[in-house]
Design a protein around this motif. Structure first.
Motif, PDB file in Angstrom:
ATOM      1  N   MET A  99      91.253  11.870  14.183  1.00  0.00           N
ATOM      2  CA  MET A  99      91.610  12.608  15.395  1.00  0.00           C
ATOM      3  C   MET A  99      91.894  14.065  15.033  1.00  0.00           C
ATOM      4  O   MET A  99      92.590  14.343  14.054  1.00  0.00           O
ATOM      5  N   PHE A 100      91.345  14.984  15.821  1.00  0.00           N
ATOM      6  CA  PHE A 100      91.505  16.399  15.522  1.00  0.00           C
ATOM      7  C   PHE A 100      92.244  17.111  16.661  1.00  0.00           C
ATOM      8  O   PHE A 100      92.126  16.739  17.831  1.00  0.00           O
ATOM      9  N   HIS A 101      92.988  18.162  16.274  1.00  0.00           N
ATOM     10  CA  HIS A 101      93.767  18.902  17.252  1.00  0.00           C
ATOM     11  C   HIS A 101      92.848  19.714  18.159  1.00  0.00           C
ATOM     12  O   HIS A 101      91.818  20.240  17.723  1.00  0.00           O
ATOM     13  N   ARG A 102      93.242  19.849  19.417  1.00  0.00           N
ATOM     14  CA  ARG A 102      92.404  20.571  20.389  1.00  0.00           C
ATOM     15  C   ARG A 102      92.189  22.029  20.001  1.00  0.00           C
ATOM     16  O   ARG A 102      91.178  22.636  20.372  1.00  0.00           O
ATOM     17  N   GLU A 103      93.132  22.611  19.240  1.00  0.00           N
ATOM     18  CA  GLU A 103      92.979  24.004  18.836  1.00  0.00           C
ATOM     19  C   GLU A 103      91.843  24.190  17.836  1.00  0.00           C
ATOM     20  O   GLU A 103      91.392  25.309  17.608  1.00  0.00           O
ATOM     21  N   GLY A 104      91.384  23.089  17.229  1.00  0.00           N
ATOM     22  CA  GLY A 104      90.322  23.211  16.246  1.00  0.00           C
ATOM     23  C   GLY A 104      88.945  22.871  16.771  1.00  0.00           C
ATOM     24  O   GLY A 104      87.950  22.995  16.031  1.00  0.00           O
ATOM     25  N   GLN A 105      88.849  22.440  18.022  1.00  0.00           N
ATOM     26  CA  GLN A 105      87.568  21.950  18.537  1.00  0.00           C
ATOM     27  C   GLN A 105      86.458  23.000  18.465  1.00  0.00           C
ATOM     28  O   GLN A 105      85.337  22.716  18.014  1.00  0.00           O
ATOM     29  N   LYS A 106      86.740  24.229  18.868  1.00  0.00           N
ATOM     30  CA  LYS A 106      85.725  25.288  18.857  1.00  0.00           C
ATOM     31  C   LYS A 106      85.316  25.640  17.428  1.00  0.00           C
ATOM     32  O   LYS A 106      84.126  25.772  17.124  1.00  0.00           O
ATOM     33  N   ILE A 107      86.316  25.769  16.547  1.00  0.00           N
ATOM     34  CA  ILE A 107      86.032  26.122  15.154  1.00  0.00           C
ATOM     35  C   ILE A 107      85.241  25.013  14.473  1.00  0.00           C
ATOM     36  O   ILE A 107      84.297  25.277  13.717  1.00  0.00           O
ATOM     37  N   ILE A 108      85.616  23.759  14.733  1.00  0.00           N
ATOM     38  CA  ILE A 108      84.900  22.622  14.141  1.00  0.00           C
ATOM     39  C   ILE A 108      83.449  22.604  14.597  1.00  0.00           C
ATOM     40  O   ILE A 108      82.526  22.408  13.794  1.00  0.00           O
ATOM     41  N   LEU A 109      83.218  22.832  15.893  1.00  0.00           N
ATOM     42  CA  LEU A 109      81.854  22.836  16.427  1.00  0.00           C
ATOM     43  C   LEU A 109      81.023  23.951  15.796  1.00  0.00           C
ATOM     44  O   LEU A 109      79.880  23.727  15.355  1.00  0.00           O
ATOM     45  N   ILE A 110      81.573  25.170  15.742  1.00  0.00           N
ATOM     46  CA  ILE A 110      80.848  26.302  15.165  1.00  0.00           C
ATOM     47  C   ILE A 110      80.545  26.052  13.686  1.00  0.00           C
ATOM     48  O   ILE A 110      79.434  26.295  13.211  1.00  0.00           O
ATOM     49  N   THR A 111      81.566  25.538  12.960  1.00  0.00           N
ATOM     50  CA  THR A 111      81.377  25.254  11.535  1.00  0.00           C
ATOM     51  C   THR A 111      80.311  24.195  11.330  1.00  0.00           C
ATOM     52  O   THR A 111      79.459  24.308  10.431  1.00  0.00           O
ATOM     53  N   PHE A 112      80.336  23.162  12.174  1.00  0.00           N
ATOM     54  CA  PHE A 112      79.339  22.092  12.058  1.00  0.00           C
ATOM     55  C   PHE A 112      77.922  22.642  12.258  1.00  0.00           C
ATOM     56  O   PHE A 112      77.001  22.293  11.512  1.00  0.00           O
TER      57      PHE A 112
ATOM     58  N   ILE B  22      84.318  19.880   5.383  1.00  0.00           N
ATOM     59  CA  ILE B  22      85.376  18.892   5.110  1.00  0.00           C
ATOM     60  C   ILE B  22      86.751  19.544   5.133  1.00  0.00           C
ATOM     61  O   ILE B  22      87.705  18.996   5.689  1.00  0.00           O
ATOM     62  N   LEU B  23      86.864  20.749   4.557  1.00  0.00           N
ATOM     63  CA  LEU B  23      88.143  21.465   4.557  1.00  0.00           C
ATOM     64  C   LEU B  23      88.588  21.816   5.970  1.00  0.00           C
ATOM     65  O   LEU B  23      89.772  21.705   6.313  1.00  0.00           O
ATOM     66  N   ILE B  24      87.648  22.249   6.795  1.00  0.00           N
ATOM     67  CA  ILE B  24      87.983  22.584   8.189  1.00  0.00           C
ATOM     68  C   ILE B  24      88.441  21.333   8.939  1.00  0.00           C
ATOM     69  O   ILE B  24      89.432  21.350   9.677  1.00  0.00           O
ATOM     70  N   LEU B  25      87.736  20.223   8.738  1.00  0.00           N
ATOM     71  CA  LEU B  25      88.127  18.966   9.386  1.00  0.00           C
ATOM     72  C   LEU B  25      89.511  18.526   8.915  1.00  0.00           C
ATOM     73  O   LEU B  25      90.324  18.058   9.715  1.00  0.00           O
ATOM     74  N   GLN B  26      89.764  18.695   7.607  1.00  0.00           N
ATOM     75  CA  GLN B  26      91.070  18.296   7.064  1.00  0.00           C
ATOM     76  C   GLN B  26      92.187  19.127   7.668  1.00  0.00           C
ATOM     77  O   GLN B  26      93.248  18.628   8.015  1.00  0.00           O
ATOM     78  N   PHE B  27      91.928  20.447   7.802  1.00  0.00           N
ATOM     79  CA  PHE B  27      92.976  21.333   8.298  1.00  0.00           C
ATOM     80  C   PHE B  27      93.358  21.026   9.734  1.00  0.00           C
ATOM     81  O   PHE B  27      94.531  21.083  10.100  1.00  0.00           O
ATOM     82  N   PHE B  28      92.390  20.693  10.571  1.00  0.00           N
ATOM     83  CA  PHE B  28      92.671  20.486  11.991  1.00  0.00           C
ATOM     84  C   PHE B  28      92.935  19.018  12.347  1.00  0.00           C
ATOM     85  O   PHE B  28      92.965  18.674  13.527  1.00  0.00           O
ATOM     86  N   ARG B  29      93.153  18.182  11.353  1.00  0.00           N
ATOM     87  CA  ARG B  29      93.440  16.784  11.659  1.00  0.00           C
ATOM     88  C   ARG B  29      94.769  16.676  12.391  1.00  0.00           C
ATOM     89  O   ARG B  29      95.681  17.471  12.169  1.00  0.00           O
ATOM     90  N   ASN B  30      94.847  15.696  13.255  1.00  0.00           N
ATOM     91  CA  ASN B  30      96.046  15.496  14.076  1.00  0.00           C
ATOM     92  C   ASN B  30      96.391  14.009  14.084  1.00  0.00           C
ATOM     93  O   ASN B  30      96.083  13.296  15.038  1.00  0.00           O
ATOM     94  N   PRO B  31      97.015  13.531  13.008  1.00  0.00           N
ATOM     95  CA  PRO B  31      97.313  12.104  12.924  1.00  0.00           C
ATOM     96  C   PRO B  31      98.280  11.657  14.017  1.00  0.00           C
ATOM     97  O   PRO B  31      99.224  12.378  14.361  1.00  0.00           O
ATOM     98  N   LYS B  32      98.029  10.486  14.562  1.00  0.00           N
ATOM     99  CA  LYS B  32      98.894   9.951  15.605  1.00  0.00           C
ATOM    100  C   LYS B  32     100.221   9.529  14.990  1.00  0.00           C
ATOM    101  O   LYS B  32     100.251   8.817  13.991  1.00  0.00           O
ATOM    102  N   ARG B  33     101.321   9.976  15.556  1.00  0.00           N
ATOM    103  CA  ARG B  33     102.648   9.632  15.068  1.00  0.00           C
ATOM    104  C   ARG B  33     103.410   8.921  16.190  1.00  0.00           C
ATOM    105  O   ARG B  33     103.666   9.506  17.253  1.00  0.00           O
ATOM    106  N   THR B  34     103.743   7.666  15.940  1.00  0.00           N
ATOM    107  CA  THR B  34     104.518   6.908  16.916  1.00  0.00           C
ATOM    108  C   THR B  34     105.994   7.213  16.714  1.00  0.00           C
ATOM    109  O   THR B  34     106.534   7.036  15.614  1.00  0.00           O
TER     110      THR B  34
END
Length: 222
Positions: A1-14, A46-58
């Motif tokens: 799961m990735f944070h919404r703030e990274g969606q644009k950067i992840i898409l461009i990087t991909f 991979i680094l960009i994906l790692q940075f914007f990861r958003n692990p679910k925390r219960t």
């Protein structure tokens, strides 16, 4: 799961990485140069994906504990004079986030937002003593049922160029939920009442919305 703030950067990087990988495959004849370029491009993705990861925390919200607002390492535990909002002495606990940490900011406590302000500033390294007052930062105050007002401050580091803050004055927030994001290396300060009992130690690694930072001091400790 990735944070919404990274969606644009992840898409461009991909898209860029895909173009590099395919371009190298068709236009570079030297096998080692082709492979090396493709590997570097994939590592960046991979680094960009790692940075914007958003692990679910219960989280089971509690009014008795202040939880870590971010993942990282405790670098400061000290009594300080807070000059922006309280204008008196507070207990400061600071957490440093390296580029490999999860950079989601989460509410450390449940309550209502009393103050939320952005400050432009410098980009000193996040562990610099003056980063709390001179760097780009946001300051948020939450009024809690048991601790009273607590303050947290998102601070940009030497690599961080954008702070995202979702806190708006007057809204009610729940402990552990998404409060914002800081892009790349940074730090978060918690400013707490002096009578809190700190539950962490210097250099301890903490997990956002999981690690207890402070509790209410018992009568014997006051």
């Amino acid at each position: 799961m990735f944070h919404r703030e990274g969606q644009k950067i992840i898409l461009i990087t991909f898209l860029i990485v895909s173009a590099i990988v395919l371009g190298a495959q068709f236009y570079i004849e030297h096998p080692w140069l082709k492979l090396g370029l493709q590997i570097v491009a994939l590592l960046i993705l991979i680094l960009i994906l790692q940075f914007f990861r958003n692990p679910k925390r219960t989280v089971n919200p509690t009014f008795d504990d202040i939880l870590a607002p971010v993942d990282g390492k405790v670098v400061v535990i000290e009594e300080v004079e807070e000059t922006e909002y309280f204008k008196d002495k507070r207990l400061q606990v600071s957490i440093f986030m390296s580029p490999i940490n999860v950079h989601v900011t989460r509410y450390a406590a449940s309550g209502s937002i009393k103050y939320s302000k952005y400050h432009p500033g410098k980009y000193l390294v996040a562990w610099h003593p003056k980063s709390s007052t001179e760097n780009e930062r946001t300051t948020v105050v939450i009024n809690t049922p048991k601790f009273g007002d607590i303050l947290y401050r998102q601070i940009a580091g030497a690599l961080a160029k954008r702070i995202v803050n979702y806190a708006e004055v007057g809204e009610s927030v729940q402990q552990g939920t998404d409060a914002g994001f800081i892009k790349f290396g940074s730090r978060v300060d918690l400013l707490l009442p002096l009578d809190c009992a700190v539950a962490v130690k210097l250099n301890q690694k903490v997990v956002g919305a999981k690690t207890c930072i402070a509790t209410l001091a018992s009568k014997d400790e006051k």
